[in-house]
Design an enzyme around this catalytic site. Sequence first.
Site, PDB file in Angstrom:
ATOM      1  N   MET B   1       0.840  -1.199   0.000  1.00  0.00           N
ATOM      2  CA  MET B   1       0.000   0.000   0.000  1.00  0.00           C
ATOM      3  C   MET B   1       0.877   1.251   0.000  1.00  0.00           C
ATOM      4  O   MET B   1       1.921   1.269   0.590  1.00  0.00           O
ATOM      5  CB  MET B   1      -0.893  -0.001   1.245  1.00  0.00           C
ATOM      6  CG  MET B   1      -2.073   0.881   1.104  1.00  0.00           C
ATOM      7  SD  MET B   1      -3.478   0.408   2.114  1.00  0.00           S
ATOM      8  CE  MET B   1      -2.849   0.498   3.759  1.00  0.00           C
ATOM      9  N   CYS B   2       0.429   2.265  -0.691  1.00  0.00           N
ATOM     10  CA  CYS B   2       1.071   3.571  -0.686  1.00  0.00           C
ATOM     11  C   CYS B   2      -0.031   4.573  -0.990  1.00  0.00           C
ATOM     12  O   CYS B   2      -1.111   4.190  -1.427  1.00  0.00           O
ATOM     13  CB  CYS B   2       2.130   3.706  -1.783  1.00  0.00           C
ATOM     14  SG  CYS B   2       3.664   2.837  -1.433  1.00  0.00           S
ATOM     15  N   GLY B   3       0.247   5.834  -0.751  1.00  0.00           N
ATOM     16  CA  GLY B   3      -0.739   6.863  -1.088  1.00  0.00           C
ATOM     17  C   GLY B   3      -0.151   7.811  -2.111  1.00  0.00           C
ATOM     18  O   GLY B   3       1.029   8.168  -2.046  1.00  0.00           O
ATOM     19  N   ARG B  32      -2.047   5.270   4.471  1.00  0.00           N
ATOM     20  CA  ARG B  32      -1.657   4.401   3.351  1.00  0.00           C
ATOM     21  C   ARG B  32      -0.134   4.279   3.258  1.00  0.00           C
ATOM     22  O   ARG B  32       0.359   3.395   2.552  1.00  0.00           O
ATOM     23  CB  ARG B  32      -2.167   4.958   2.010  1.00  0.00           C
ATOM     24  CG  ARG B  32      -3.673   5.023   1.882  1.00  0.00           C
ATOM     25  CD  ARG B  32      -4.062   5.297   0.447  1.00  0.00           C
ATOM     26  NE  ARG B  32      -3.686   4.187  -0.401  1.00  0.00           N
ATOM     27  CZ  ARG B  32      -4.446   3.113  -0.615  1.00  0.00           C
ATOM     28  NH1 ARG B  32      -5.624   3.013  -0.054  1.00  0.00           N
ATOM     29  NH2 ARG B  32      -4.027   2.143  -1.389  1.00  0.00           N
ATOM     30  N   ASN B 176       2.337   3.476  -6.828  1.00  0.00           N
ATOM     31  CA  ASN B 176       1.687   2.622  -5.835  1.00  0.00           C
ATOM     32  C   ASN B 176       1.609   1.238  -6.446  1.00  0.00           C
ATOM     33  O   ASN B 176       0.952   1.057  -7.467  1.00  0.00           O
ATOM     34  CB  ASN B 176       0.291   3.156  -5.499  1.00  0.00           C
ATOM     35  CG  ASN B 176      -0.449   2.259  -4.516  1.00  0.00           C
ATOM     36  OD1 ASN B 176       0.151   1.404  -3.878  1.00  0.00           O
ATOM     37  ND2 ASN B 176      -1.744   2.469  -4.392  1.00  0.00           N
TER      38      ASN B 176
END
Lengths: 225, 298
Positions: B1-3, B32, B176
């Site tokens: 997960m990343c934002g 995130r 992402n």
Amino acid sequence: MQTIDLEAEGLRHLNATLHAQAENTNQTAWEVLNPRGSHAIACGLDAPIEVTVKGSTGYYCAGMNKQATVNVHGSAGPGVAENMMSGTVVIEGDASQYAGATGHGGTLVIKGNASSRCGISMKGIDIVVHGNVGHMSAFMAQSGNLVVCGDAGDALGDSIYEARLFVRGSVKSLGADCIEKDMRPEHLEILRDLLEKGGCDAKPEEFKRYGSARQLYNFNIDNAY
Amino acid sequence: MCGIVGLFLKDKSLESKLGEMLTDMLITMTDRGPDSAGIAIYGQNSQGTAKLTVQSDASEEAFEGLDARLTDMLGAPVSMSVKDTHAVLEMPADKIESARSALSEMDGNIRVMSMGDIIEIYKGVGLPKDVAARFEIAQMSGSHGIGHTRMATESAVTTMGAHPFNTGSDQCLVHNGSLSNHNSLRRKLRREGVRIDTENDSEVAAAYLTWKMQNGATLGEALEDSLDDLDGFFTFVVGTKDGFGVVRDPIACKPAVMAETDDYVAFGSEYRALVNLPGIENARVWEPEPATVYFWNH
């Protein structure tokens, strides 16, 4: 009408309050203000109450719903009504990916479009989408009905078991073992009912039905243990 | 997960608020990606100059008199503005490559975060709100910007591993997802002479796009080609000097929401990143389609 301002009172308070409603509560109408895309709004409800969310929601709105009616006056993020057991969830706008995933029962109505993987692994839920659905919708669908008044994306119904898929518009491609099937009178009857529940004015005769060809490995009795 | 967050302004009167809006969006995406964060801002420069944004863990010593030293070495005026562990060096555009090699030979472990006419990239380890505050991002103005909150999967949590990645002049990319063929692609790109500083998968994607564009592709074409050549999960947001692009892999399981009004185009990993933007109630809000390139230009 009970009103909860999500921004002021927080998610735990909202969901705990809704969970505390008993089977015979007389506080049946609830309104949620300022959802602002928050996650897990009105999750795990189990009472015959009606919750209206005034705005758009984030991940997992109305997940695991039982009995309750949840209306979203906006769009819904990923996993709306995931694993729903019963009740009704209505999205006025669009729904993100895997709407109604693994749902066992109840009705999910999406008045806009649904994104990819709508109804993935559905197990008895009825899903009515007024617009289009994205790719890999009804992937491994096991039971229930998916009604699409618009178009379906790639790989519709890939590896499907016994769910019924009704699509009015075009299907970009069918997934493995998913085929078009005859629309018999009993299907028109089922579809008429679903369209009425979903508030669609489309005619059942305009739809095509898709389902499993039952040719994959697991349908062959010789592969059974 | 990343934002991921991104904002591309069409209305010039909003430019003074770019940093403020982007910071608010970035902080919303903290859960995130709480381990590190970064922001690329496309701002202004003086005529004929270009910028290097550099970073050092020992910034006090490393930046002491750095502008004067570079001015001497390059025989051209270099101005410097220091922000915490980063410094922006502005100099005549034709001196930028020599400045880069001069820096690599200096003590103090000075690392280049970005290079270009107008781009500045700030990144660091820590919560997005702390990273943004450290570099006073909210006070920055510009025409477009991209931010990233990282939850690391493919390489260590370090400043160099944080996004955005800048691999060509004024280009940047945030990611992402995770790529599975980044090692072989990195070897191939290095053989082609492309500079890649880290073992991070996302930097390879950035370098790939730069390499494609060096070989004549437009950003749109480079993004189209990435769909064939990159294996894995990705939602990319990329920036160029005057453009802003988005592409998702064909499976599209990494989330993406976009909003467009007459005043801006905005990107968020989730809708909640966009809720404070002006006029969002009436914006066109949609999810970018899988394997489809979106691109806006000034």
